[in-house]
Design a protein around this motif. Structure first.
Motif: not given
Length: 64
Positions: A11-12, A15, A18-19
């Motif tokens: 998940q990290q 993320d 995504k950023h």
């Protein structure tokens, strides 16, 4: 750069990607933790094939 794959979660990683894909004017497709898991599995399988360990049979490549 030291390896960090075993220190952050899927998940990290999603993320972070995504950023990167949505910042600074970027418009890349967003991904999920499931996408990261799939990519890790494909990379692991590809590494096994490259090393001759991911193939059915002898691993010599002769059975391809």
């Amino acid at each position: 750069m030291p390896a960090f794959a075993d220190h952050i979660s899927d998940q990290q990683i999603a993320d972070i990607i995504k950023h990167e894909r949505s910042s600074w004017g970027n418009r890349g497709a967003l991904i999920s933790a499931v996408d990261v898991v799939t990519a890790r599995q494909r990379a692991t399988a590809a590494a096994g094939i490259a090393a001759g360990t991911g193939l059915a049979g002898s691993g010599s490549g002769a059975d391809i």
